[in-house]
Design an enzyme around this catalytic site. Structure first.
Site, PDB file in Angstrom:
ATOM      1  N   LEU A 144       0.909  -1.180  -0.049  1.00  0.00           N
ATOM      2  CA  LEU A 144      -0.090  -0.023  -0.194  1.00  0.00           C
ATOM      3  C   LEU A 144       0.959   1.359  -0.125  1.00  0.00           C
ATOM      4  O   LEU A 144       1.698   1.237   0.646  1.00  0.00           O
ATOM      5  CB  LEU A 144      -0.834   0.120   1.299  1.00  0.00           C
ATOM      6  CG  LEU A 144      -1.794   1.205   2.010  1.00  0.00           C
ATOM      7  CD1 LEU A 144      -2.897   1.077   2.381  1.00  0.00           C
ATOM      8  CD2 LEU A 144      -1.059   2.234   2.490  1.00  0.00           C
ATOM      9  N   ASN A 145       0.508   2.254  -0.766  1.00  0.00           N
ATOM     10  CA  ASN A 145       1.204   3.538  -0.607  1.00  0.00           C
ATOM     11  C   ASN A 145       0.060   4.662  -0.780  1.00  0.00           C
ATOM     12  O   ASN A 145      -0.725   4.581   0.025  1.00  0.00           O
ATOM     13  CB  ASN A 145       2.572   3.862  -1.465  1.00  0.00           C
ATOM     14  CG  ASN A 145       2.245   3.683  -3.212  1.00  0.00           C
ATOM     15  OD1 ASN A 145       1.724   2.618  -3.486  1.00  0.00           O
ATOM     16  ND2 ASN A 145       2.731   4.568  -3.658  1.00  0.00           N
ATOM     17  N   ASP A 146       0.277   5.860  -1.684  1.00  0.00           N
ATOM     18  CA  ASP A 146      -0.421   7.104  -1.492  1.00  0.00           C
ATOM     19  C   ASP A 146      -2.016   6.939  -1.205  1.00  0.00           C
ATOM     20  O   ASP A 146      -2.570   6.069  -1.898  1.00  0.00           O
ATOM     21  CB  ASP A 146      -0.409   7.749  -2.700  1.00  0.00           C
ATOM     22  CG  ASP A 146       1.252   7.948  -3.128  1.00  0.00           C
ATOM     23  OD1 ASP A 146       2.106   7.689  -2.214  1.00  0.00           O
ATOM     24  OD2 ASP A 146       1.607   8.775  -4.097  1.00  0.00           O
ATOM     25  N   TYR A 175      -1.755   5.495 -11.406  1.00  0.00           N
ATOM     26  CA  TYR A 175      -1.013   6.111 -10.257  1.00  0.00           C
ATOM     27  C   TYR A 175      -2.017   6.991  -9.507  1.00  0.00           C
ATOM     28  O   TYR A 175      -3.105   7.141  -9.955  1.00  0.00           O
ATOM     29  CB  TYR A 175       0.196   6.911 -10.924  1.00  0.00           C
ATOM     30  CG  TYR A 175       1.398   6.102 -11.144  1.00  0.00           C
ATOM     31  CD1 TYR A 175       1.341   4.723 -10.951  1.00  0.00           C
ATOM     32  CD2 TYR A 175       2.770   6.634 -11.316  1.00  0.00           C
ATOM     33  CE1 TYR A 175       2.408   3.821 -11.022  1.00  0.00           C
ATOM     34  CE2 TYR A 175       3.675   5.768 -11.288  1.00  0.00           C
ATOM     35  CZ  TYR A 175       3.630   4.566 -11.433  1.00  0.00           C
ATOM     36  OH  TYR A 175       4.732   3.796 -11.476  1.00  0.00           O
TER      37      TYR A 175
END
Length: 481
Positions: free
Chosen positions: A40-42, A101
């Protein structure tokens, strides 16, 4: 559609295949948002619509490294109890084949309009970038409309993370960017209908003004109005450490100014970090139906020793911060835990009025791996005051130096590492501990420290200490799973 369904099924299969292993991790969190598997990121597309909060997120379900990202999805009616929904976006089309993204969401005609960056790379790793739109009536199923914004002149292909809002009768979009001469920048576009976008110019950075020489890339911009000021939040890359500032690989912070929607001009003051800890990046905000400006951040930083992270062997990595409310106090952005987090508390509260004299001690009933602490009425006449969180972290305030320090044991080499900020006085600390994370709110949100910690799994001790004399009141609640 065939490839989209195939990717969804593959992600679901990956969740099912690894769910037992993931849940065996002693560092799995209790009340923070995490991926069911993978990376998981942003935070993406944070929005409230029809009484439901939606938080999408950058997700790589197939490994704990980066790659062709999906948009994962959590939903909640109260910001406390969350449901993990079906995949929102998969990288199934030509214009996003190397990743859907980061981006944002806006409500229009009772639907969610999600804007995101389509990432494309060729065999030589050359990048193309497109700002895309997908529309949903329920927040769960999306109809992709394809690219709307192509790369304007003057920028490299590092042009991403659109954040969209409406002001007066015009829609605006800010995009994180890198100029051709490798300067970090925030680009501004505008539209009347959310489909046709016109490039206005650089709203901040780009080698000019107060952010002229300020790193080589700005990610995840977010421009919003807060208590009479226009705040631009972004995450610059390429800053050199300066004293206590800019100690992580990359930063996240803000400038305060005034945005003119007629001209697209934005006059602002100097950059300020939002968080002083080890793990905070790519924050995104939304305005909810109560008029609150709410924020989620990613509890990590890109390119920061992910290969050594302790949770990788359990097939997952990273999590979100707790949701926070932003307020302006004396020209500075304060962050406070949202009121709804009180629902997490157990009914029993343990409280003490404590006096320490050249000692370190534990207090009966004040321990645990999933707890909320509130320390108030802090009075330190001289020396230092400290709180040790098991063997994972240590908070220290020095009266003479007027500095607050957070120390932790590095998960890379086991050495002690620290982050610091100047602090003229310490009046209260609000601390959320969750197995392998800590979020520290100082002086009613004047400063915050957000960090992952990795203590010995069975160690749940909490100790208080003073070099000379300290007096304070401490309250502790267990957090219910």
């Amino acid at each position: 559609m065939i490839k989209d369904n195939q990717l969804r099924q593959e992600a679901f299969t990956e969740i099912e295949k690894n769910k037992d292993l993931v849940m065996q991790d002693p560092y799995r969190l209790t009340y923070h948002l995490m991926p069911p598997v993978g990376l998981l990121n942003d935070p993406n597309g944070f929005i409230q619509m029809n009484g439901v909060y939606h938080l999408y997120y950058q997700w790589m379900p197939f490994k704990t490294g980066h790659g062709a990202k999906f948009w994962g999805h959590y939903s909640s009616k109260d910001l406390v109890n969350w449901n993990h929904e079906d995949v929102a976006l998969t990288p199934s089309e030509w214009y996003e084949k190397n990743g859907c993204y980061s981006g944002s969401a806006i409500e229009h005609d009772g639907k969610i309009y999600a804007f995101y960056t389509g990432n494309v790379k060729d065999e030589q790793n050359n990048r193309e970038t497109y700002q895309c739109l997908a529309i949903s009536e329920d927040g769960i199923n999306f109809d992709k409309k394809g690219p709307l914004v192509y790369l304007p002149e003057g920028f490299t292909s590092h042009f991403r993370d659109p954040k969209v809002w409406k002001q007066n009768d015009t829609y605006f979009m800010v995009v994180g960017a890198q100029t051709n001469d490798l300067k970090g920048a925030v680009a501004l576009l505008k539209s009347k209908d959310l489909f046709k976008w016109n490039y206005v110019g650089i709203v901040a950075g780009g080698g000019k003004g107060k952010l002229g020489e300020f790193g080589y890339m700005f990610e995840c911009p977010d421009l919003f109005h807060l208590d009479g000021k226009d705040i631009l939040v972004f995450s610059p890359q390429g800053l050199e450490p300066q004293g206590m500032k800019y100690q992580n690989v990359y930063q996240a912070g803000y400038v305060v100014g005034e945005f003119d929607p007629e001209t697209g001009q934005y006059l602002h003051n100097d950059f300020e970090e939002l968080d002083r800890g080890f793990d905070f990046y790519a924050p995104q905000t939304t305005l909810d139906n109560q008029g609150r400006r709410l924020l989620f951040g990613w509890m990590s930083v890109p390119d920061q020793n992910e290969q050594d992270h302790p949770t990788i062997e359990y097939k997952w990595i990273h999590n979100m911060t707790l949701p926070r409310e932003l307020k302006m106090v004396g020209g500075k952005v304060y962050q406070v835990p949202i009121e709804e987090l009180k629902q997490l508390r157990s009914e029993e509260v343990v409280s003490y009025i404590v006096k320490l004299t050249k000692e370190s001690k534990e207090l009966d009933g004040i321990h645990g791996k999933s707890v909320e602490l509130y320390i108030k009425d802090i009075d330190i006449t001289e020396g230092w005051f400290e709180i040790s969180i098991s063997d994972g972290g240590r908070i220290v305030y020095s009266v003479e130096e007027k500095v607050l320090t957070f120390e932790r044991k590095s998960y890379v080499n086991g050495m002690t590492e620290k982050r610091q900020c100047p602090l003229s006085e310490l009046s209260n600390l609000h601390i959320y501990i969750d197995t392998s994370s800590v979020e520290i709110f100082i002086n009613d949100g004047q400063e915050t420290f957000t960090s992952r910690i990795f203590p010995t799994p069975l160690n749940d001790t909490i100790k208080f200490g003073a070099a000379k004399h300290a007096r304070f009141t401490v309250l502790k609640w267990d957090i219910m799973d």
